[in-house]
Write an enzyme that holds these catalytic residues in place. Structure first.
Site, PDB file in Angstrom:
ATOM      1  CG  PHE A 133       5.206  -4.133  -1.013  1.00 13.01           C
ATOM      2  CD1 PHE A 133       5.345  -5.239  -1.851  1.00 13.01           C
ATOM      3  CD2 PHE A 133       4.429  -3.309  -1.675  1.00 13.01           C
ATOM      4  CE1 PHE A 133       4.925  -5.539  -3.181  1.00 13.01           C
ATOM      5  CE2 PHE A 133       3.907  -3.505  -2.832  1.00 13.01           C
ATOM      6  CZ  PHE A 133       3.995  -4.465  -3.573  1.00 13.01           C
ATOM      7  CG  ASP A 134       6.862  -2.459  -4.948  1.00 17.62           C
ATOM      8  OD1 ASP A 134       5.857  -2.464  -4.337  1.00 17.62           O
ATOM      9  OD2 ASP A 134       6.749  -3.078  -5.939  1.00 17.62           O
ATOM     10  CE  LYS A 185      -1.289  -6.512  -1.222  1.00 17.93           C
ATOM     11  NZ  LYS A 185      -1.555  -4.907  -1.645  1.00 17.93           N
ATOM     12  CB  ALA A 229      -0.570  -6.332   3.248  1.00 21.95           C
ATOM     13  CE1 TYR A 241     -17.301  14.588   0.995  1.00 23.09           C
ATOM     14  CE2 TYR A 241     -17.229  15.157   3.195  1.00 23.09           C
ATOM     15  CZ  TYR A 241     -16.558  15.249   2.104  1.00 23.09           C
ATOM     16  OH  TYR A 241     -15.266  15.926   1.963  1.00 23.09           O
ATOM     17  CG  ASP A 283       3.123  -3.418   5.348  1.00 24.73           C
ATOM     18  OD1 ASP A 283       1.836  -3.627   5.093  1.00 24.73           O
ATOM     19  OD2 ASP A 283       3.540  -3.117   4.195  1.00 24.73           O
ATOM     20  CG  HIS A 343       9.009  -2.874 -10.036  1.00 25.76           C
ATOM     21  ND1 HIS A 343       9.080  -1.673  -9.175  1.00 25.76           N
ATOM     22  CD2 HIS A 343       7.828  -3.397  -9.483  1.00 25.76           C
ATOM     23  CE1 HIS A 343       8.360  -1.775  -8.439  1.00 25.76           C
ATOM     24  NE2 HIS A 343       7.314  -2.778  -8.495  1.00 25.76           N
TER      25      HIS A 343
HETATM   26  N1  F0G Z   1       2.352  -3.508   1.861  1.00 21.66           N
HETATM   27  C1  F0G Z   1       2.576  -4.853   1.545  1.00 21.66           C
HETATM   28  C2  F0G Z   1       3.134  -5.915   2.395  1.00 21.66           C
HETATM   29  C3  F0G Z   1       2.066  -5.109   0.161  1.00 21.66           C
HETATM   30  O1  F0G Z   1       2.175  -6.375  -0.242  1.00 21.66           O
HETATM   31  C4  F0G Z   1       1.383  -3.910  -0.630  1.00 21.66           C
HETATM   32  C5  F0G Z   1       0.886  -4.063  -1.988  1.00 21.66           C
HETATM   33  C6  F0G Z   1       1.180  -2.662   0.086  1.00 21.66           C
HETATM   34  C7  F0G Z   1       1.773  -2.581   1.489  1.00 21.66           C
HETATM   35  C8  F0G Z   1       0.580  -1.455  -0.580  1.00 21.66           C
HETATM   36  O2  F0G Z   1      -0.822  -1.709  -0.747  1.00 21.66           O
HETATM   37  O3  F0G Z   1      -1.271  -2.047  -3.205  1.00 21.66           O
HETATM   38  O4  F0G Z   1      -3.078  -1.586  -1.209  1.00 21.66           O
HETATM   39  O5  F0G Z   1      -1.401   0.219  -2.098  1.00 21.66           O
HETATM   40  N2  F0G Z   1       1.010  -5.241  -2.649  1.00 21.66           N
HETATM   41  C9  F0G Z   1       0.544  -5.769  -3.962  1.00 21.66           C
HETATM   42  C10 F0G Z   1       1.360  -6.996  -4.345  1.00 21.66           C
HETATM   43  C11 F0G Z   1       0.527  -4.644  -4.838  1.00 21.66           C
HETATM   44  O6  F0G Z   1       1.292  -7.373  -5.230  1.00 21.66           O
HETATM   45  O7  F0G Z   1       2.320  -7.525  -3.443  1.00 21.66           O
HETATM   46  P1  F0G Z   1      -1.666  -1.271  -1.942  1.00 21.66           P
END
Ligand code: F0G
Length: 459
Positions: A124-125, A258, A217, A72, A215, A450
């Protein structure tokens, strides 16, 4: 046509794929209310919905899973991950969380105050949603080159630096909570951001005393683009480029699903500010779990620590980029318009060019996703007006700068012949594009619509 670079790995375990008939797929679409997220995975032949968490782990990572420490507190896998993060990014503090949006949920409320704006090269969304949930207003500020899909430019992911400064002056620096750079720029097409641009943005952030967050990713794919496209870095290693990129920011939030080639995981990095680290630790314990596991199992921490290094391997990145280039060049040769060049994690097909007769409010990108599924059982997602949703203030549908169907390629999963199937399907759709009509929404939830909305074809 560009050459396919052979996979720098071989396959040790296989997952059989099911093929379906066109009739079965049309039925499945109806049942899913024409939403790609509602399709059952076993009805999909090639799944390009996302490159997130859909990657194939290596034998070393699976080996790591077996030795993950499930303590833990203070497990050795935690320390292994923190050491890897500190080594690669050269940051003082590394906090694991369960995925990228968890990093946003834990970190953004410590920075963004109610009523402030946050400015990005493009959100990103989920990132956009977490700015809103923290009480802020997200503003996109991508460079002009990004807005012309057919015209090649090496760094279409860049921030429009002039506009950034104008926005800061317009809102007042005290009302800007965060500047956020998404690398690569997912919403603009997985497009590269140059180090030169990062330097300029960092200088503005410093001038006005605003926190600069990356960000991260797709940090490794971005570093690879810097290596092959930015003269200054052509002889640098990927790790050196990563360290350089991150040296200009104060912090990063990262979906590790990613470029760290795992199925689950995320990170927050703080370059040097101990107070900030203390603040995120509190939120992490409340929302994710104790500091030394952050919502992940010990085995996930272990696989992530290994994957971070595999993701920055030169040979792997060369192959990865070449497979995108191969697919993109097949499409371009056949006259299928894309965001040019190919992105780091996929090829973004320009649905406005494919369906000039479908208006943004009938979702050209989404329409192309439906057609690709019908045509060959390929699942993709919309990066356009359907994803963008409604203006929170007016409730009106926002018109996106782009209408893309995104072919997101999972890492180390599909082969050259899958790429050929994808290209052929798109070429077939192009031949009958003028007969295709759009979609309308019949039901939608208030936020991130979406993922759940129901649609029907416009007759
Ligand atoms: N930032 C970016 C640039 C992303 O592409 C994503 C996720 C996130 C943050 C959020 O990360 O999914 O681990 O919570 N992108 C995926 C996509 C879902 O399909 O582009 P997460």
């Amino acid at each position: 046509m560009k050459k396919y670079v052979p996979e720098p790995f071989r396959i040790k375990m296989v997952e059989p794929l099911k093929t379906t008939t066109r009739e079965e797929r049309i039925e499945a679409l109806k049942e899913a209310h024409y939403n790609m997220f509602n399709l059952r995975g076993d009805m999909v032949y090639i799944d390009l919905l996302t490159d997130s968490g859909t990657n194939a782990m290596s034998d070393k990572q699976w080996g790591g899973v077996m030795v993950g420490d499930e303590a833990y507190a203070g497990g050795k896998s935690y320390f292994k991950l923190v050491d890897a993060g500190k080594d690669i990014f050269n940051y003082a503090y590394i906090q694991p969380v369960h995925q990228g949006r968890a990093a946003e949920k834990v970190f953004f409320p410590t920075i963004i105050k109610k009523g402030q704006v946050a400015i990005s090269n493009m959100f990103f969304d989920t990132t956009r949603a977490h700015v809103t949930l923290a009480g802020g207003k997200p503003i996109d500020c991508v460079c002009q080159e990004a807005k012309k899909p057919s015209v090649y430019a090496p760094f279409k992911g860049n921030m429009d630096v002039e506009k950034l400064e104008q926005l800061i002056l317009e809102y007042g620096k005290e009302n800007v909570g965060m500047i956020l750079m998404t690398v690569t720029n997912n919403s603009a097409g997985g497009q590269a951001v140059s180090i030169q641009n990062i330097r300029e943005v960092a200088a503005i952030a410093k001038k006005y005393g605003i926190l600069f967050n990356i960000d991260a990713a797709r940090f490794a794919e971005n570093a690879y683009f810097v290596k092959i496209r930015e003269e200054e870095f052509k002889n640098s290693s990927i790790k050196e480029i990563v360290r350089e990129m991150f040296s200009y920011a104060d912090s990063f939030t990262m979906s590790a699903k990613k470029d760290a080639i795992v199925n689950m995981g995320g990170l927050i990095g703080i370059r040097e500010n101990a107070e900030l680290y203390q603040a995120i630790k509190g939120n992490c314990i409340s929302f994710e779990g104790f500091v030394t596991y952050g919502g992940l199992s010990g085995r996930d921490l272990e696989a992530l620590a290994i994957g971070l290094y595999e993701g920055i391997d030169d040979e792997y990145l060369r192959y990865r980029n070449a497979s995108m280039e191969y697919l993109a060049s097949k499409l371009l040769d056949a006259g299928v318009a894309i965001q040019n060049p190919a992105g780091g994690h996929g090829v973004y097909v320009d649905a406005n060019a494919m369906f000039p007769h479908i208006p943004y409010y009938e979702f050209p990108g989404h329409t192309l996703c439906v057609e690709l599924y019908k045509e060959a059982g390929i699942r993709t997602c919309d990066i356009g007006s359907f994803m963008l949703g409604n203006d929170p203030e007016t409730g009106e549908q926002i018109k996106s700068e782009f209408e893309f169907a995104r072919l997101a390629i999972p890492r180390r999963v599909y082969t050259q012949s899958h790429m050929d199937v994808i290209a052929d399907a798109l070429i077939n759709i192009k031949a009958r594009a003028s007969e295709v009509s759009g979609y309308r929404i019949t039901w939608e939830p208030p936020i991130l619509r979406h993922f759940q909305a129901h649609l029907e074809p416009v007759q």
